[in-house]
Motif scaffolding. Structure first.
Motif, PDB file in Angstrom:
ATOM      1  N   SER A 226       0.837  -1.191   0.000  1.00 37.24           N
ATOM      2  CA  SER A 226       0.000   0.000   0.000  1.00 37.24           C
ATOM      3  C   SER A 226       0.870   1.238   0.000  1.00 37.24           C
ATOM      4  O   SER A 226       1.856   1.337   0.719  1.00 37.24           O
ATOM      5  CB  SER A 226      -0.976   0.019   1.169  1.00 37.24           C
ATOM      6  OG  SER A 226      -0.308  -0.240   2.364  1.00 37.24           O
ATOM      7  N   THR A 247      -0.822   6.008   7.202  1.00 39.71           N
ATOM      8  CA  THR A 247      -2.166   5.983   6.623  1.00 39.71           C
ATOM      9  C   THR A 247      -2.099   5.717   5.133  1.00 39.71           C
ATOM     10  O   THR A 247      -1.147   6.107   4.462  1.00 39.71           O
ATOM     11  CB  THR A 247      -2.912   7.309   6.864  1.00 39.71           C
ATOM     12  OG1 THR A 247      -4.186   7.242   6.218  1.00 39.71           O
ATOM     13  CG2 THR A 247      -2.145   8.518   6.322  1.00 39.71           C
ATOM     14  N   THR A 248      -3.112   5.029   4.645  1.00 37.67           N
ATOM     15  CA  THR A 248      -3.248   4.871   3.199  1.00 37.67           C
ATOM     16  C   THR A 248      -4.357   5.791   2.680  1.00 37.67           C
ATOM     17  O   THR A 248      -4.668   5.766   1.505  1.00 37.67           O
ATOM     18  CB  THR A 248      -3.620   3.418   2.837  1.00 37.67           C
ATOM     19  OG1 THR A 248      -4.700   3.009   3.674  1.00 37.67           O
ATOM     20  CG2 THR A 248      -2.444   2.491   3.040  1.00 37.67           C
ATOM     21  N   THR A 252      -8.469  11.572   3.637  1.00 39.35           N
ATOM     22  CA  THR A 252      -9.508  11.712   4.670  1.00 39.35           C
ATOM     23  C   THR A 252      -9.014  12.467   5.898  1.00 39.35           C
ATOM     24  O   THR A 252      -9.671  12.466   6.936  1.00 39.35           O
ATOM     25  CB  THR A 252     -10.029  10.334   5.130  1.00 39.35           C
ATOM     26  OG1 THR A 252      -8.957   9.645   5.798  1.00 39.35           O
ATOM     27  CG2 THR A 252     -10.520   9.479   3.973  1.00 39.35           C
ATOM     28  N   LEU A 327      -2.431  -2.681  15.428  1.00 40.60           N
ATOM     29  CA  LEU A 327      -1.380  -3.686  15.576  1.00 40.60           C
ATOM     30  C   LEU A 327      -0.017  -3.015  15.673  1.00 40.60           C
ATOM     31  O   LEU A 327       0.241  -2.037  14.972  1.00 40.60           O
ATOM     32  CB  LEU A 327      -1.361  -4.606  14.347  1.00 40.60           C
ATOM     33  CG  LEU A 327      -2.705  -5.178  13.914  1.00 40.60           C
ATOM     34  CD1 LEU A 327      -2.595  -5.757  12.516  1.00 40.60           C
ATOM     35  CD2 LEU A 327      -3.155  -6.226  14.909  1.00 40.60           C
ATOM     36  N   TYR A 330       2.546  -3.404  12.275  1.00 39.55           N
ATOM     37  CA  TYR A 330       2.236  -2.860  10.953  1.00 39.55           C
ATOM     38  C   TYR A 330       2.360  -1.347  10.972  1.00 39.55           C
ATOM     39  O   TYR A 330       1.953  -0.700  11.954  1.00 39.55           O
ATOM     40  CB  TYR A 330       0.809  -3.266  10.565  1.00 39.55           C
ATOM     41  CG  TYR A 330       0.435  -2.886   9.155  1.00 39.55           C
ATOM     42  CD1 TYR A 330       1.168  -3.379   8.075  1.00 39.55           C
ATOM     43  CD2 TYR A 330      -0.613  -2.022   8.895  1.00 39.55           C
ATOM     44  CE1 TYR A 330       0.850  -3.026   6.789  1.00 39.55           C
ATOM     45  CE2 TYR A 330      -0.958  -1.664   7.602  1.00 39.55           C
ATOM     46  CZ  TYR A 330      -0.217  -2.171   6.548  1.00 39.55           C
ATOM     47  OH  TYR A 330      -0.528  -1.821   5.270  1.00 39.55           O
ATOM     48  N   HIS A 341     -15.074   6.775   7.309  1.00 45.48           N
ATOM     49  CA  HIS A 341     -14.599   6.021   6.149  1.00 45.48           C
ATOM     50  C   HIS A 341     -13.761   4.797   6.506  1.00 45.48           C
ATOM     51  O   HIS A 341     -13.031   4.277   5.680  1.00 45.48           O
ATOM     52  CB  HIS A 341     -13.847   6.961   5.204  1.00 45.48           C
ATOM     53  CG  HIS A 341     -14.696   8.119   4.781  1.00 45.48           C
ATOM     54  ND1 HIS A 341     -15.814   7.959   3.998  1.00 45.48           N
ATOM     55  CD2 HIS A 341     -14.640   9.435   5.102  1.00 45.48           C
ATOM     56  CE1 HIS A 341     -16.403   9.145   3.825  1.00 45.48           C
ATOM     57  NE2 HIS A 341     -15.707  10.058   4.484  1.00 45.48           N
TER      58      HIS A 341
HETATM   59  C1  ANZ Z   1      -6.581   6.808   8.217  1.00 45.70           C
HETATM   60  C2  ANZ Z   1      -7.670   6.182   7.498  1.00 45.70           C
HETATM   61  C3  ANZ Z   1      -8.864   6.757   7.106  1.00 45.70           C
HETATM   62  C4  ANZ Z   1      -7.412   4.859   7.186  1.00 45.70           C
HETATM   63  C5  ANZ Z   1      -9.751   5.961   6.417  1.00 45.70           C
HETATM   64  C6  ANZ Z   1      -8.270   4.052   6.526  1.00 45.70           C
HETATM   65  C7  ANZ Z   1      -9.474   4.625   6.130  1.00 45.70           C
HETATM   66  P1  ANZ Z   1      -3.969  -1.148   4.532  1.00 45.70           P
HETATM   67  O1  ANZ Z   1      -4.713  -0.481   3.417  1.00 45.70           O
HETATM   68  O2  ANZ Z   1      -4.405  -2.538   4.828  1.00 45.70           O
HETATM   69  O3  ANZ Z   1      -2.468  -0.997   4.396  1.00 45.70           O
HETATM   70  N1  ANZ Z   1      -3.623   1.224   9.967  1.00 45.70           N
HETATM   71  C8  ANZ Z   1      -2.380   1.692   9.813  1.00 45.70           C
HETATM   72  N2  ANZ Z   1      -1.527   1.098  10.659  1.00 45.70           N
HETATM   73  C9  ANZ Z   1      -2.276   0.247  11.365  1.00 45.70           C
HETATM   74  C10 ANZ Z   1      -1.978  -0.643  12.405  1.00 45.70           C
HETATM   75  N3  ANZ Z   1      -0.746  -0.764  12.886  1.00 45.70           N
HETATM   76  N4  ANZ Z   1      -2.974  -1.391  12.917  1.00 45.70           N
HETATM   77  C11 ANZ Z   1      -4.243  -1.266  12.451  1.00 45.70           C
HETATM   78  N5  ANZ Z   1      -4.576  -0.432  11.473  1.00 45.70           N
HETATM   79  C12 ANZ Z   1      -3.612   0.327  10.932  1.00 45.70           C
HETATM   80  O4  ANZ Z   1      -4.383  -0.361   5.864  1.00 45.70           O
HETATM   81  C13 ANZ Z   1      -3.896   0.916   6.090  1.00 45.70           C
HETATM   82  C14 ANZ Z   1      -4.872   1.610   6.975  1.00 45.70           C
HETATM   83  O5  ANZ Z   1      -5.022   0.830   8.169  1.00 45.70           O
HETATM   84  C15 ANZ Z   1      -4.339   2.943   7.385  1.00 45.70           C
HETATM   85  O6  ANZ Z   1      -5.066   3.977   6.758  1.00 45.70           O
HETATM   86  C16 ANZ Z   1      -4.753   3.034   8.842  1.00 45.70           C
HETATM   87  O7  ANZ Z   1      -6.020   3.633   8.813  1.00 45.70           O
HETATM   88  C17 ANZ Z   1      -4.858   1.632   9.304  1.00 45.70           C
HETATM   89  F1  ANZ Z   1     -10.884   6.491   6.014  1.00 45.70           F
HETATM   90  O8  ANZ Z   1      -5.507   5.857   8.129  1.00 45.70           O
HETATM   91  B1  ANZ Z   1      -6.004   4.526   7.712  1.00 45.70           B
END
Ligand code: ANZ
Ligand code: ZN
Length: 859
Positions: A226, A247-248, A252, A327, A330, A341
């Motif tokens: 990602s 973040t991915t 947002t 976690l 990760y 979202h």
């Molecule tokens: C903000 C956000 C807003 C996210 C949103 C998602 C949706 P993938 O795509 O599987 O790589 N993430 C990051 N590190 C994490 C961790 N150590 N444990 C649990 N969740 C974690 O997943 C990346 C997304 O998973 C990241 O993007 C983060 O949430 C979460 F509308 O950031 B996201």
């Protein structure tokens, strides 16, 4: 001629094949090579129908390719280390090694009895000392190359059995055997550095065009690349702390309502030192398994740390929570949450009353989120900064599409010096330490002064001791063995201890396909392995889509980089086919009490269990399993009907990728087909021709049979090439029918029979040999070339064309195929019905569509 008797003919032909050494692959053959392989079995003691189907499919390919002129390597061995042997030892008081080798003996017999075209000279079991010696050597090479390391990692610890459990062995937080509450422990573990190859493993998937799409997708998701943003949320006050998140979805960012740390985040740990409620919370979280699934399924739990950080675009403060769904392994172990979202964030926000602000809208700007987070495409809204950002009066993402907004947000964070766009992989390094006896010992010695020292190559193998193995006592017997552990340090000569962990058994199966390339008993041979690899056709269950198939792809690259293999593409399996299962009906007499299907009969419209007379209901048709009593033992089928019938049945009824349902009718159908073929041979009496005969001057019925035979051959061949064996089977039936209607006793009969018999060989090899020899065929079918296709027989010789006059059908003509347009036109105009229709009119135009129609325009 006597009736066809498989119990006599099958063993007879098997010994002919053995005597002629037909299936031993020649490493020095000038022919092009073909490596056919099925996933090797675990020696559980019994072969099951799933095995029969899997190996029968590989056998079709192996036999067909041999007939096509390839030098075929088609080996078999045993994936012999693992837990079931230890469990059996616990139950029966025996020894895992004895149990395993006895099972191998028991399973080899029915496999030989099935007549697979296997090179048994290369057979080995992964628990053979000679095999795991090589594996230890590979481990040391990987270590030298930096592909092995040890670190302290969290494991599932069963405090009663004193052992580490795999994630799959933790059920509702309890050890599967002891029932004890599993603890999370930090322990020293060995890892293979598969993450070094994350990108290469992903890119390699693109080249695997002979793999099922779904398997490639599963691997790609598992590697989980990602592209995202690693950024810092700055402390709101001096008593707070900066927090790095990954973040991915930087698009947002305006919807962020809190920041969350993993319970294992260093900051959480630090805070817990002085805050008992946080410490207690961490302990609660530790009770959930370590797997991602376990964490995903657990209820969302969190605690507010009281820390605050500043939002980079709005200047507002956000609370910092600890959340159990984050976690540590990760990203950075910390996230910003956008509940609108992301479902996990939303569940959490609803539970703890945190704000939910949508910033992506699929429709207009009126968009709200209730219980389901919106993760689809859309346009950004609610995303304009209320304050100047990076010296700019306005900063807004509103109106942008998600991808544009991601790029804009990343650019701004970079400009602010708060972070950078990054690439992350979901893939983790492969933890290979198992606190088990029945596995390959990890060749490492622990010394107080020198640390972990590799066992020098000349001291290999580190052999598993046979004595003093009592598995009924909890824990790893190697740990309490009187002599195994005590050893001198290879570096300083001081007192040291052997590593007592063994390797994950997935390591054993990660390179066995390369080991087959050398003659049995000889060490792993770079030149031999490189010459045979990649496996041209691999066949196995889709359940291995990720673990085994990914580990193997990693190993070939590791072996290549350690100079142990010349395999520029790195890929071990060029072609992969994942076969469906063998299913069978289930029946129960109430309360899920299952009965054996063969004991069920139908009486007056009701299903009766014969031994008890009870009424039964039919349950689902499912994979054969002991607990549902719907298992059919291949040994019984071979005993009653013979190997060919068992093989034919599993290959004939469904497309290979789908499940095939076992049925008595189906098996009887296969049996009748075998008899039918034999009857045709019995009724054949053409002493002056062999089954390779032909008659190029054949006409009438004989020509029609020649045509049927070659058309069938073309489709049988195409079916095998495309892994659609059921379509080949259908064509074999057609040809058999055509032959049974033919009464000529001539060369054409022999030609058609020769084609039938040789094209049956990959499916029913014994019947094929018996028929071939009965008809005076030369040598063995097993070494005979594939029948030669006569392309002239594929062309339709005549075609019938409808004739229209002014748009109305008035007649038809039958003409030789390939007749010229002019000749067709002349033939149409002289057809009697047309002559009558045209009476007196002038022909304005004739349009001939060859093979389709003739249109006449007249006035
Ligand atoms: C903000 C956000 C807003 C996210 C949103 C998602 C949706 P993938 O795509 O599987 O790589 N993430 C990051 N590190 C994490 C961790 N150590 N444990 C649990 N969740 C974690 O997943 C990346 C997304 O998973 C990241 O993007 C983060 O949430 C979460 F509308 O950031 B996201
Ligand atoms: Zn030392």
């Amino acid at each position: 001629m006597p009736a066809y008797n498989p119990s006599e003919t099958e063993p007879k032909w098997q010994s002919h094949w053995d005597d002629a050494d037909v299936f031993t692959a020649d490493d020095h053959s000038p022919k092009p090579k073909f490596y056919a392989l099925e996933m090797f079995p675990y020696p559980s003691g019994r072969i099951h129908m799933g095995h029969v189907r899997n190996y029968a499919m590989g056998d079709v390919v192996a036999r067909y390719k041999r007939a096509q002129g390839f030098e075929v390597l088609h080996p078999m061995g045993w994936d012999a280390f693992g837990m079931p042997a230890e469990n059996a030892a616990i139950e029966t008081g025996g020894h895992p090694k004895d149990w395993t080798y006895a099972n191998i003996e028991q399973m080899r017999a029915p496999m030989k009895r099935l007549g697979f075209a296997l090179d048994w000279t290369r057979e080995f079991a992964t628990c053979d000392v000679s095999y795991y010696t090589e594996q230890q050597r590979i481990f040391l090479k990987f270590w030298e190359k930096g592909l092995v390391y040890s670190k302290t990692a969290k494991v599932n610890w069963d405090p009663v059995d004193n052992t580490v459990l795999a994630n799959e062995q933790v059920i509702d937080g309890k050890g599967w055997r002891s029932g004890a509450t599993v603890e999370q422990r930090d322990m020293q573990q060995w890892f293979f550095k598969i993450t070094d190859y994350a990108e290469e493993l992903l890119e390699g998937l693109e080249t695997l065009d002979r793999w099922p799409e779904k398997v490639r997708t599963m691997q790609s998701n598992w590697i989980g690349k990602s592209e995202g943003l690693q950024m810092r949320f700055e402390a709101a006050t001096d008593s707070d702390a900066d927090i790095e998140v990954f973040t991915t979805r930087p698009d947002t960012l305006f919807g962020a309502s809190f920041v969350a740390l993993s319970p294992d985040h260093p900051l959480t740990k630090q805070l817990a030192e002085t805050r008992p409620e946080l410490d207690a919370f961490r302990a609660d979280c530790a009770k959930i398994g370590t797997s991602e699934e376990a964490i995903a399924q657990a209820p969302k739990l969190g605690i507010d740390t009281g820390l605050r950080v500043t939002h980079p675009f709005t200047g507002e403060t956000l609370p910092v929570w600890v959340a159990n769904f984050v976690l540590m392994g990760y990203g950075t172990g910390a996230i910003f949450a956008c509940p609108a979202h992301d479902q996990r964030d939303l569940d959490f926000a609803r539970k703890y009353g945190l704000p939910v602000l949508p910033v992506v809208t699929p429709e207009g700007d009126d968009f709200t989120v209730e219980d389901e987070a919106y993760t689809g495409p859309g346009t950004i809204f609610n995303s304009t900064a209320p304050i100047p950002v990076a010296g700019r009066d306005t900063f807004s993402l509103d109106g942008l599409e998600i991808d544009q907004a991601k790029a804009a947000a990343i650019a701004m964070i970079e400009e602010l010096g708060l972070g950078e766009g990054t690439i992350q992989y979901r893939l983790r390094d492969w933890g290979v330490s198992r606190q088990r006896y029945w596995g390959c010992p990890i060749p490492v010695i622990h010394c107080d002064s020198c640390g972990a020292v590799p066992v020098p190559e000349d001291q290999l193998p580190v052999e598993l001791p046979y004595d003093h193995i009592d598995l009924t006592i909890p824990g790893n017997p190697l740990d309490r063995h009187p002599t195994f552990k005590q050893v001198a340090c290879p570096k300083c000569g001081g007192e040291a201890e052997r590593e007592t962990d063994t390797l994950d058994t997935f390591g054993d199966s990660s390179w066995y396909y390369a080991r087959f390339a050398g003659p049995n008993g000889s060490p792993f041979d770079k030149a031999a392995a490189s010459a045979w690899l990649p496996v041209d056709q691999y066949v196995g269950g889709v359940e291995h889509a990720v673990l085994h198939l990914l580990y193997s792809r990693f190993f070939t690259r590791g072996l290549r980089d350690c100079g142990l293999l010349d395999l520029p593409a790195g890929e071990p399996f060029a072609g992969l086919f994942t076969q469906g299962m063998v299913t069978h009906a289930t029946y129960d007499i109430g309360d899920q009490e299952w009965v054996v299907p063969a004991e069920v009969t139908e009486k007056d419209g009701a299903l009766i269990h014969m031994p008890t007379g009870k009424i039964v209901t039919k349950g689902d048709v499912i994979k054969m399993s002991k607990s549902k009593k719907n298992v059919v033992d291949p040994n019984d089928i071979i005993e009653t009907y013979g190997a060919d019938v068992a093989r034919w049945f599993v290959l004939s009824d469904s497309p290979p990728e789908r499940d095939v349902e076992w049925s008595e009718d189906g098996v009887r159908g296969a049996w009748n087909f075998q008899k039918k073929v034999w009857r045709i041979v019995e009724q054949t009496d053409v002493p002056d021709h062999s089954p390779t005969a032909s008659d190029p001057k054949a006409t009438g019925d004989a020509l029609a049979l020649r045509r049927s035979a070659h058309k069938a051959l073309e489709k049988i061949t195409a079916g095998i090439e495309a892994f659609r064996f059921n379509t080949s089977v259908a064509q074999i039936y057609e040809l058999t029918n055509a032959l049974s209607k033919y009464d000529g006793q001539d060369a054409v009969r022999m030609e058609a029979l020769g084609i039938l018999i040789r094209s049956i060989a990959p499916f029913m090899p014994h019947l094929s040999e018996e028929c071939w020899s009965a008809l005076g065929g030369e040598g063995l079918v097993a070494t005979a070339p594939w029948p030669q296709l006569d392309n002239a027989m594929l062309v339709e010789d005549e075609v019938t064309l409808p004739i229209q006059v002014n748009g109305k059908r008035r007649g038809e003509i039958t003409v030789p195929a390939g007749l010229s347009k002019d000749d067709i036109e002349a033939a149409a105009l002289s057809e009697p019905n047309i002559v009558r229709t045209l009476d007196g009119q002038t022909v304005r135009k004739v349009i001939v569509v060859p093979g389709r129609i003739v249109n006449i325009v007249a006035q």
